[in-house]
Design a protein around this motif. Structure first.
Motif, PDB file in Angstrom:
ATOM      1  N   GLY A  47      33.258  12.776  35.168  1.00  0.00           N
ATOM      2  CA  GLY A  47      31.997  12.032  35.172  1.00  0.00           C
ATOM      3  C   GLY A  47      32.181  10.603  35.636  1.00  0.00           C
ATOM      4  O   GLY A  47      31.230   9.887  35.906  1.00  0.00           O
ATOM      5  N   HIS A  48      33.419  10.182  35.684  1.00  0.00           N
ATOM      6  CA  HIS A  48      33.692   8.783  36.011  1.00  0.00           C
ATOM      7  C   HIS A  48      34.627   8.646  37.195  1.00  0.00           C
ATOM      8  O   HIS A  48      35.490   7.784  37.211  1.00  0.00           O
ATOM      9  N   ASP A  49      34.479   9.509  38.191  1.00  0.00           N
ATOM     10  CA  ASP A  49      35.393   9.412  39.314  1.00  0.00           C
ATOM     11  C   ASP A  49      35.027   8.235  40.223  1.00  0.00           C
ATOM     12  O   ASP A  49      34.092   7.487  39.949  1.00  0.00           O
TER      13      ASP A  49
ATOM     14  N   SER B  85      37.831   2.204  27.367  1.00  0.00           N
ATOM     15  CA  SER B  85      38.820   2.601  26.348  1.00  0.00           C
ATOM     16  C   SER B  85      39.122   4.098  26.376  1.00  0.00           C
ATOM     17  O   SER B  85      40.186   4.526  25.969  1.00  0.00           O
ATOM     18  N   LYS B  86      38.141   4.890  26.872  1.00  0.00           N
ATOM     19  CA  LYS B  86      38.348   6.338  26.947  1.00  0.00           C
ATOM     20  C   LYS B  86      39.593   6.673  27.781  1.00  0.00           C
ATOM     21  O   LYS B  86      40.230   7.685  27.580  1.00  0.00           O
ATOM     22  N   PHE B  87      39.871   5.804  28.760  1.00  0.00           N
ATOM     23  CA  PHE B  87      40.969   6.099  29.668  1.00  0.00           C
ATOM     24  C   PHE B  87      42.262   5.369  29.307  1.00  0.00           C
ATOM     25  O   PHE B  87      43.238   5.427  30.009  1.00  0.00           O
TER      26      PHE B  87
ATOM     27  N   ALA C  91      23.281  16.296  37.224  1.00  0.00           N
ATOM     28  CA  ALA C  91      24.544  16.895  37.679  1.00  0.00           C
ATOM     29  C   ALA C  91      25.704  16.424  36.799  1.00  0.00           C
ATOM     30  O   ALA C  91      26.550  17.217  36.376  1.00  0.00           O
ATOM     31  N   ARG C  92      25.739  15.132  36.498  1.00  0.00           N
ATOM     32  CA  ARG C  92      26.826  14.598  35.678  1.00  0.00           C
ATOM     33  C   ARG C  92      26.787  15.158  34.266  1.00  0.00           C
ATOM     34  O   ARG C  92      27.816  15.478  33.682  1.00  0.00           O
ATOM     35  N   ALA C  93      25.584  15.256  33.714  1.00  0.00           N
ATOM     36  CA  ALA C  93      25.460  15.726  32.330  1.00  0.00           C
ATOM     37  C   ALA C  93      25.990  17.156  32.194  1.00  0.00           C
ATOM     38  O   ALA C  93      26.752  17.456  31.274  1.00  0.00           O
TER      39      ALA C  93
ATOM     40  N   HIS D 147      32.565  20.462  30.556  1.00  0.00           N
ATOM     41  CA  HIS D 147      33.926  19.976  30.322  1.00  0.00           C
ATOM     42  C   HIS D 147      34.273  19.980  28.831  1.00  0.00           C
ATOM     43  O   HIS D 147      35.397  20.282  28.440  1.00  0.00           O
ATOM     44  N   ILE D 148      33.287  19.646  27.981  1.00  0.00           N
ATOM     45  CA  ILE D 148      33.559  19.630  26.534  1.00  0.00           C
ATOM     46  C   ILE D 148      33.075  20.925  25.868  1.00  0.00           C
ATOM     47  O   ILE D 148      32.915  20.996  24.647  1.00  0.00           O
ATOM     48  N   HIS D 149      32.836  21.953  26.682  1.00  0.00           N
ATOM     49  CA  HIS D 149      32.451  23.288  26.204  1.00  0.00           C
ATOM     50  C   HIS D 149      31.173  23.317  25.390  1.00  0.00           C
ATOM     51  O   HIS D 149      31.038  24.109  24.460  1.00  0.00           O
TER      52      HIS D 149
ATOM     53  N   ASN E 147      20.047  18.698  24.883  1.00  0.00           N
ATOM     54  CA  ASN E 147      19.816  17.689  23.841  1.00  0.00           C
ATOM     55  C   ASN E 147      20.252  16.291  24.287  1.00  0.00           C
ATOM     56  O   ASN E 147      19.658  15.291  23.885  1.00  0.00           O
ATOM     57  N   HIS E 148      21.280  16.242  25.091  1.00  0.00           N
ATOM     58  CA  HIS E 148      21.756  14.943  25.580  1.00  0.00           C
ATOM     59  C   HIS E 148      20.655  14.191  26.350  1.00  0.00           C
ATOM     60  O   HIS E 148      20.610  12.961  26.345  1.00  0.00           O
ATOM     61  N   PHE E 149      19.752  14.944  26.965  1.00  0.00           N
ATOM     62  CA  PHE E 149      18.621  14.302  27.652  1.00  0.00           C
ATOM     63  C   PHE E 149      17.789  13.493  26.654  1.00  0.00           C
ATOM     64  O   PHE E 149      17.401  12.365  26.928  1.00  0.00           O
TER      65      PHE E 149
ATOM     66  N   LYS F 172      19.962  10.556  24.924  1.00  0.00           N
ATOM     67  CA  LYS F 172      20.366   9.406  25.746  1.00  0.00           C
ATOM     68  C   LYS F 172      19.591   9.263  27.052  1.00  0.00           C
ATOM     69  O   LYS F 172      18.994   8.217  27.313  1.00  0.00           O
ATOM     70  N   LEU F 173      19.593  10.304  27.879  1.00  0.00           N
ATOM     71  CA  LEU F 173      19.134  10.132  29.262  1.00  0.00           C
ATOM     72  C   LEU F 173      17.680   9.682  29.401  1.00  0.00           C
ATOM     73  O   LEU F 173      17.365   8.821  30.218  1.00  0.00           O
ATOM     74  N   LEU F 174      16.781  10.254  28.582  1.00  0.00           N
ATOM     75  CA  LEU F 174      15.367   9.887  28.717  1.00  0.00           C
ATOM     76  C   LEU F 174      15.064   8.512  28.124  1.00  0.00           C
ATOM     77  O   LEU F 174      14.022   7.916  28.403  1.00  0.00           O
TER      78      LEU F 174
HETATM   79  P1  ADP Z   1      29.116   5.876  30.066  1.00  0.00           P
HETATM   80  O1  ADP Z   1      29.292   4.899  28.956  1.00  0.00           O
HETATM   81  O2  ADP Z   1      29.745   5.452  31.349  1.00  0.00           O
HETATM   82  O3  ADP Z   1      27.719   6.392  30.251  1.00  0.00           O
HETATM   83  P2  ADP Z   1      29.863   8.398  28.881  1.00  0.00           P
HETATM   84  O4  ADP Z   1      31.223   8.953  28.724  1.00  0.00           O
HETATM   85  O5  ADP Z   1      29.032   8.199  27.690  1.00  0.00           O
HETATM   86  O6  ADP Z   1      30.063   7.079  29.660  1.00  0.00           O
HETATM   87  O7  ADP Z   1      29.085   9.337  29.883  1.00  0.00           O
HETATM   88  C1  ADP Z   1      29.607   9.782  31.096  1.00  0.00           C
HETATM   89  C2  ADP Z   1      28.650  10.778  31.707  1.00  0.00           C
HETATM   90  O8  ADP Z   1      28.636  11.954  30.917  1.00  0.00           O
HETATM   91  C3  ADP Z   1      27.205  10.288  31.743  1.00  0.00           C
HETATM   92  O9  ADP Z   1      26.556  10.782  32.874  1.00  0.00           O
HETATM   93  C4  ADP Z   1      26.625  10.845  30.475  1.00  0.00           C
HETATM   94  O10 ADP Z   1      25.238  11.017  30.517  1.00  0.00           O
HETATM   95  C5  ADP Z   1      27.357  12.150  30.363  1.00  0.00           C
HETATM   96  N1  ADP Z   1      27.513  12.551  28.968  1.00  0.00           N
HETATM   97  C6  ADP Z   1      27.978  11.826  27.923  1.00  0.00           C
HETATM   98  N2  ADP Z   1      27.927  12.529  26.764  1.00  0.00           N
HETATM   99  C7  ADP Z   1      27.404  13.727  27.097  1.00  0.00           C
HETATM  100  C8  ADP Z   1      27.082  14.925  26.366  1.00  0.00           C
HETATM  101  N3  ADP Z   1      27.281  15.016  25.053  1.00  0.00           N
HETATM  102  N4  ADP Z   1      26.559  15.957  27.049  1.00  0.00           N
HETATM  103  C9  ADP Z   1      26.347  15.894  28.375  1.00  0.00           C
HETATM  104  N5  ADP Z   1      26.611  14.817  29.131  1.00  0.00           N
HETATM  105  C10 ADP Z   1      27.144  13.753  28.508  1.00  0.00           C
END
Ligand code: ADP
Ligand code: NI
Length: 217
Positions: A23-25, A62-64, A135-137, A143-145, A173-175, A178-180
């Protein structure tokens, strides 16, 4: 001179981001860089600071670095020194990446945000929404299953820092978690405009998604 520094910075970031998650390439960095320049067009700011901060904003994540933010910040600082970026610019860039992450906003720290920070932060958040955000979500969720959707799992209305870090739930649910909501966190005029359009698009996507889920379309 500035052009050469930007070129070297791109090279540095490309190498640094090689071990980051999908997600962070480096493409995320380039999108945030381009978006930042677009938003900056309407603002009176130091474009060089914006460009450097956009390119470097995730190196210190910090994740990296096994949860350690300081390691990344030092790496960025050392790099900027090495390529001879003036001290005042270097300080402005470090200040931006230090204070920018979404997770920091849970801490509700009261700091005076520079306009340059507002621009890069808006651009970074915008890259999590719209078609790219969708696409990223799903990439991240897979990736985290996590499941793409589960009607039995309700979304978490009050997501605190711990919940956010656990990343449990479904991608749909992530929408809602966070996203919305990101559009309400925009700090620049242009950022608000782009975020609104992208959010409308995500709403249409969700509408379509539920219809298809129920076999209605
Ligand atoms: P950032 O702080 O750069 O947004 P995140 O690691 O929180 O970093 O998010 C990276 C990407 O992964 C973003 O596009 C985010 O919306 C998505 N993401 C984060 N958590 C989730 C999740 N639980 N489910 C789906 N997508 C996620
Ligand atoms: Ni980012």
């Amino acid at each position: 001179m500035k052009k050469e520094i930007i070129r070297k910075t791109k090279e540095f970031v490309k190498t640094e981001m090689e071990n980051a998650d999908k997600g962070h390439d480096y493409w995320h960095i380039l999108r945030v860089y381009n978006l930042s320049k677009e938003i900056a067009k309407e603002e009176d700011v130091d474009l060089f600071v914006v460009e450097l901060a956009a390119l470097l904003h995730d190196v210190s994540d910090s994740k990296f670095n096994n949860g350690d933010e300081e390691i990344g910040l030092k790496k960025v600082n050392d790099f900027l020194e090495k390529v001879n970026v003036d001290e005042d610019i270097r300080k402005k860039v470090i200040y931006i990446i230090e204070n920018m992450s979404f997770q920091k906003s849970f801490e509700k720290k009261k700091i005076n945000l520079s306009k340059e920070l507002m621009i890069v932060q808006d651009a970074d958040r915008i890259d999590a929404i719209g078609a790219i955000g969708i696409a990223r979500a799903f990439t991240f969720g897979g990736h985290i299953h996590n499941e793409i959707y589960n009607p039995n799992i309700k979304y978490n209305k009050k997501l605190n820092k711990e919940d956010y870090k656990k990343r449990q739930g479904t991608t749909i649910n992530h929408f809602y978690e966070k996203l919305l909501i990101l559009k309400d966190k925009m700090l620049t005029k242009k950022g608000k405009e782009i975020a609104k359009n992208r959010t409308d698009f995500m709403q249409s996507f969700l509408k379509e998604f539920y219809l298809e889920w129920d076999g209605k379309k």
